[in-house]
Structures are given as structure tokens and as C-alpha cells.
Write a protein that holds these residues in place. Structure first.
Motif, PDB file in Angstrom:
ATOM      1  N   ASN A 113      37.605 128.984  76.123  1.00 53.40           N
ATOM      2  CA  ASN A 113      38.453 128.356  77.135  1.00 53.40           C
ATOM      3  C   ASN A 113      39.578 127.535  76.514  1.00 53.40           C
ATOM      4  O   ASN A 113      40.668 127.425  77.087  1.00 53.40           O
ATOM      5  N   GLU A 114      39.299 126.930  75.353  1.00 57.16           N
ATOM      6  CA  GLU A 114      40.306 126.130  74.657  1.00 57.16           C
ATOM      7  C   GLU A 114      40.156 126.317  73.157  1.00 57.16           C
ATOM      8  O   GLU A 114      39.071 126.631  72.659  1.00 57.16           O
ATOM      9  N   CYS A 115      41.259 126.083  72.434  1.00 54.38           N
ATOM     10  CA  CYS A 115      41.240 126.045  70.976  1.00 54.38           C
ATOM     11  C   CYS A 115      41.807 124.701  70.526  1.00 54.38           C
ATOM     12  O   CYS A 115      42.948 124.368  70.857  1.00 54.38           O
ATOM     13  N   TRP A 116      41.000 123.926  69.809  1.00 53.28           N
ATOM     14  CA  TRP A 116      41.441 122.633  69.297  1.00 53.28           C
ATOM     15  C   TRP A 116      41.838 122.788  67.830  1.00 53.28           C
ATOM     16  O   TRP A 116      41.049 123.288  67.009  1.00 53.28           O
ATOM     17  N   ILE A 117      43.053 122.378  67.514  1.00 52.02           N
ATOM     18  CA  ILE A 117      43.572 122.485  66.141  1.00 52.02           C
ATOM     19  C   ILE A 117      43.611 121.088  65.521  1.00 52.02           C
ATOM     20  O   ILE A 117      44.362 120.220  65.980  1.00 52.02           O
ATOM     21  N   PRO A 118      42.814 120.833  64.488  1.00 47.92           N
ATOM     22  CA  PRO A 118      42.761 119.496  63.897  1.00 47.92           C
ATOM     23  C   PRO A 118      43.939 119.221  62.952  1.00 47.92           C
ATOM     24  O   PRO A 118      43.793 119.199  61.726  1.00 47.92           O
ATOM     25  N   ASP A 119      45.096 119.014  63.540  1.00 50.42           N
ATOM     26  CA  ASP A 119      46.308 118.750  62.761  1.00 50.42           C
ATOM     27  C   ASP A 119      47.335 118.091  63.670  1.00 50.42           C
ATOM     28  O   ASP A 119      47.186 118.056  64.897  1.00 50.42           O
ATOM     29  N   TYR A 120      48.407 117.565  63.057  1.00 53.36           N
ATOM     30  CA  TYR A 120      49.530 117.030  63.822  1.00 53.36           C
ATOM     31  C   TYR A 120      50.391 118.194  64.318  1.00 53.36           C
ATOM     32  O   TYR A 120      50.487 119.233  63.665  1.00 53.36           O
ATOM     33  N   ALA A 121      51.048 117.996  65.437  1.00 50.76           N
ATOM     34  CA  ALA A 121      51.882 119.049  66.015  1.00 50.76           C
ATOM     35  C   ALA A 121      53.238 119.163  65.327  1.00 50.76           C
ATOM     36  O   ALA A 121      53.842 120.223  65.309  1.00 50.76           O
ATOM     37  N   GLY A 122      53.741 118.090  64.741  1.00 53.73           N
ATOM     38  CA  GLY A 122      55.107 118.066  64.220  1.00 53.73           C
ATOM     39  C   GLY A 122      55.232 118.473  62.767  1.00 53.73           C
ATOM     40  O   GLY A 122      54.332 119.084  62.174  1.00 53.73           O
ATOM     41  N   THR A 123      56.357 118.072  62.171  1.00 53.34           N
ATOM     42  CA  THR A 123      56.674 118.477  60.797  1.00 53.34           C
ATOM     43  C   THR A 123      55.820 117.751  59.752  1.00 53.34           C
ATOM     44  O   THR A 123      55.766 118.173  58.602  1.00 53.34           O
ATOM     45  N   LYS A 124      55.145 116.675  60.140  1.00 52.00           N
ATOM     46  CA  LYS A 124      54.288 115.952  59.198  1.00 52.00           C
ATOM     47  C   LYS A 124      52.889 116.561  59.109  1.00 52.00           C
ATOM     48  O   LYS A 124      51.957 115.936  58.626  1.00 52.00           O
ATOM     49  N   ASN A 125      52.775 117.795  59.568  1.00 51.01           N
ATOM     50  CA  ASN A 125      51.470 118.453  59.607  1.00 51.01           C
ATOM     51  C   ASN A 125      50.888 118.660  58.209  1.00 51.01           C
ATOM     52  O   ASN A 125      51.608 118.634  57.206  1.00 51.01           O
ATOM     53  N   LEU A 126      49.575 118.916  58.159  1.00 50.51           N
ATOM     54  CA  LEU A 126      48.847 119.100  56.899  1.00 50.51           C
ATOM     55  C   LEU A 126      48.535 120.562  56.594  1.00 50.51           C
ATOM     56  O   LEU A 126      48.217 120.891  55.454  1.00 50.51           O
ATOM     57  N   SER A 127      48.603 121.423  57.607  1.00 51.53           N
ATOM     58  CA  SER A 127      48.136 122.804  57.411  1.00 51.53           C
ATOM     59  C   SER A 127      49.252 123.833  57.253  1.00 51.53           C
ATOM     60  O   SER A 127      48.980 125.009  56.981  1.00 51.53           O
ATOM     61  N   GLY A 128      50.505 123.423  57.453  1.00 45.94           N
ATOM     62  CA  GLY A 128      51.622 124.345  57.248  1.00 45.94           C
ATOM     63  C   GLY A 128      51.540 125.581  58.116  1.00 45.94           C
ATOM     64  O   GLY A 128      51.232 125.518  59.307  1.00 45.94           O
ATOM     65  N   PHE A 182      46.859 120.626  69.677  1.00 46.27           N
ATOM     66  CA  PHE A 182      46.788 119.887  68.420  1.00 46.27           C
ATOM     67  C   PHE A 182      46.144 118.534  68.721  1.00 46.27           C
ATOM     68  O   PHE A 182      46.692 117.725  69.478  1.00 46.27           O
ATOM     69  N   ILE A 183      44.983 118.288  68.110  1.00 48.79           N
ATOM     70  CA  ILE A 183      44.231 117.068  68.423  1.00 48.79           C
ATOM     71  C   ILE A 183      44.296 116.033  67.299  1.00 48.79           C
ATOM     72  O   ILE A 183      43.647 114.993  67.375  1.00 48.79           O
ATOM     73  N   GLY A 184      45.112 116.311  66.252  1.00 51.46           N
ATOM     74  CA  GLY A 184      45.204 115.398  65.122  1.00 51.46           C
ATOM     75  C   GLY A 184      44.094 115.660  64.122  1.00 51.46           C
ATOM     76  O   GLY A 184      43.076 116.279  64.448  1.00 51.46           O
ATOM     77  N   PRO A 185      44.247 115.200  62.878  1.00 52.45           N
ATOM     78  CA  PRO A 185      43.217 115.402  61.854  1.00 52.45           C
ATOM     79  C   PRO A 185      41.878 114.801  62.272  1.00 52.45           C
ATOM     80  O   PRO A 185      41.829 113.761  62.913  1.00 52.45           O
TER      81      PRO A 185
END
Length: 344
Positions: free
Chosen positions: A163-178, A191-194
Motif C-alpha cells: 500500500n505504501e513505500c517508505w524511503i529512509p532518506d531526505y527528499a532534497g539534494t542533501k540526500n544520502l542515497s543518491g 521520503f521519511i528521513g533517515p
């Protein structure tokens, strides 16, 4: 993360982290804490070391041991690629078992929601199902990079069942996963943040350098042997946590390096907060820990794990991160430690 979980209150929730290493389990810790704070009943479904870790963290939760994926690794980077490919059928069998188990758990506990961290089979049509991943795009070795888009389509199809996919990262350019999370998309993603269970605490700087070993054999042992040959000879006070399972935690002093068998989750937190520089694999969960604590880290990707190789190279262009290939540790690690900590 709190915003997504705030909608889940007074429910029965299954949390099912993947059992490849401890990273998936540790990043579920803040989720479980928030669920419990919202008066939910948590059933934790996993296996192996992940199961033992979460039992220590949450002794009052209900636990269900489910099948492990049992993936094994090769000594060489090239061999690892083929070994992982040959184990895809075994993974698919485990996934199919998970689907049956998920329905059984929903009926057994009257479950309202399943939160699955990278276990593709842990979803059920009988309740809301949420998938957690930072790998929307699966990074492949250079030889197979042309297959990344077809793999993405398969990945998207499997994630879309949730039903949902939670991505543990920031949405913007300061993201960690590229590009892993930010090049292609899947439906109903947020995007739910780290995610990290680490807490910043004031600690005395006990060590200049702390090396925390993890990951599958035989690469863990190869990494340990290389660090054993380097750290004791340097003029910096260091600690090497071997990260192996044992009934007793032995500690030995070799030169300037303290070598110990393992460290508990709380002990690792103190080591992280009380050191000037960390050396570890380039696992995404570890990176989220370092980001929260503002720690300087030398990342050494596991040879043959393309995701770690990508993350190490991506993050070395950001402050506080350095990346070294394992084969170049002997030459480059002393240089980087000297650059970061200064001459002694």
C-alpha cells in the motif's frame, strides 16, 4: 517518520526486517519505538542475529521467527557477483514462504498493518502493508549495468503490491542515497528521513579511531586481518570491534589498538560518540547513524557489493566522509587518518 506512523495508533502491527546483517533491524528500532509510543502492539518477525538484537531492545514485544534468506558470499568481488546471481532462486523460494506466513500472522494476531523492511514476501491483502527500502534503483556491477532499468521494473512491480513505500532518506539534494532512491520512482512512496536508533550523548574521547566490523564472511575476516596489520602500528589510540558472535567478550591490547570480540548496541553508541573517526563498511544503516551523530567516517565497501561501492563513492564528495577500496587499505588508511586527526 513520525508523521507517517502517527496515523497508526492502537493497532496490531507486524514489523519484519530482512536478516542480511543487522542494518535492517537497527533501522527498524526507531519505528518500533514510535509504534509502541502510539499504544500499538508490535509483533516482530525476523530471524538470526536480527531477532536476537531486537529481543534485547524490546523484550516485551511478541516474536515470530520466520525463514532466513541464508545468502552466502565469495572471497572475491568477481566471484561474489556470480554467487549472488546463482542464489536468486533460493531467495524467490523464501519470498513465497513469506507470503504464506504473512497471511498466517494476520489471522493469528488479527493484524492491522505489516511493515516490511526489504522482505518482498511479507505483505498481505488482508491488511495494510508497508515496504521500507532505500533501493528503488538496484545498483549493479559495471558489466551488468545495462540491466538496471529492467531490474527496476521488476523491483517496482514487487513494491507496488504494498500500500505504501517508505524511503529512509531526505527528499532534497542533501540526500544520502543518491541515484538509489532519487533517479526512478515507485507508486505511493514517501521520503521519511533517515532511520536510526542512535542517540547523541556526551562522551569522553576514549579513542581517536574506532573500527566497527560487520557483514558476511569471509569478507569480515579479510577486513579484520587488514586492520589488525595497520591500526596497532599507528600513533593513534584505536579500538577494533570484531563483530563476531561469542559467549564471552574478550579484549586484548595490541600496540595502540584495543581489540574486542563484540560490542552491545549501547556500547557501540558510546564508541561512536566518544571517537574522532570511525572505520566501517559502507552499509546504508551505518551511514544514517553517522549522519545523525555528525561523525567523520572512513567507508570501506564490501568488495563485490555494488550498492556499498556506489554509496562510498557518492558520499566521499560530502563533508565528513572518505572512501577506500579494501585492497588499498594498507597504503591509504594511514594517510587519511593522519589527514583527519593530524600528526602525532
Amino acid at each position: 517518520m513520525e508523521q507517517r506512523i502517527s496515523d497508526i495508533q492502537n493497532k496490531t502491527v507486524v514489523v519484519a526486517p530482512l536478516d542480511w546483517g543487522l542494518g535492517h533491524a537497527t533501522r527498524c528500532i526507531p519505528i518500533i519505538k514510535e509504534l509502541l509510543k502510539n499504544n500499538n502492539t508490535c509483533i516482530i518477525a525476523t530471524s538470526g542475529r536480527s531477532l536476537e538484537l531486537l529481543k534485547q531492545e524490546f523484550p516485551s514485544c511478541i516474536y515470530e521467527e520466520i525463514p532466513a534468506y541464508g545468502i552466502t558470499y565469495s572471497k572475491s568481488a568477481f566471484g561474489m557477483i556470480w554467487k549472488l546471481l546463482f542464489q536468486i532462486p533460493k531467495s524467490l523460494i523464501t519470498k513465497n514462504k513469506e507470503s504464506k506466513i504473512a497471511d498466517e500472522l494476520v489471522k493469528k494476531y488479527n493484524v492491522d498493518c505489516i511493515i516490511s523492511d526489504n522482505r518482498f514476501g511479507m505483505y498481505s491483502k488482508l491488511c495494510k502493508s508497508i515496504f521500507i527500502t532505500h533501493q528503488i534503483r538496484i545498483r549493479l556491477p559495471l558489466l551488468f549495468r545495462w540491466l538496471e532499468y529492467p531490474f527496476y521494473l521488476i523491483n517496482k512491480r514487487m513494491i507496488s503490491k504494498f500500500n505504501e513505500c517508505w524511503i529512509p532518506d531526505y527528499a532534497g539534494t542533501k540526500n544520502l542515497s543518491g541515484i538509489l532512491s532519487h533517479s526512478w520512482s515507485v507508486p505511493h512512496s514517501h521520503f521519511i528521513g533517515p532511520l536510526t536508533g542512535r542517540e547523541s550523548t556526551v562522551c569522553v574521547n576514549t579513542f581517536d579511531v574506532v573500527a566497527i566490523l560487520s557483514g558476511p564472511e569471509p569478507q569480515r575476516t579479510i577486513f579484520e586481518n587488514k586492520l589488525r596489520a595497520i591500526l596497532p602500528t599507528l600513533p593513534y589510540k584505536s579500538c577494533l570491534v570484531r563483530g563476531v558472535l561469542a559467549s564471552k567478550n574478550y579484549s586484548a591490547q595490541v600496540g595502540n589498538c584495543t581489540i574486542q570480540t563484540f560490542a552491545t548496541n549501547s556500547e557501540i553508541n558510546k564508541l561512536l560518540c566518544g571517537s574522532k573517526l570511525i572505520i566501517s563498511r559502507a552499509g546504508y544503516s551505518s551511514i544514517m547513524d553517522y549522519e545523525k551523530l555528525g561523525i567523520k567516517a572512513v567507508l570501506v565497501p564490501t568488495p563485490g557489493q555494488s550498492e556499498q561501492e556506489y554509496l562510498g563513492k557518492y558520499l566521499q564528495h560530502k563533508p565528513n566522509y572518505w572512501c577506500i577500496n579494501q585492497c588499498k587499505l594498507t597504503k591509504k588508511l594511514p594517510e587519511i587518518i593522519k589527514e583527519v586527526l593530524g600528526k602525532k
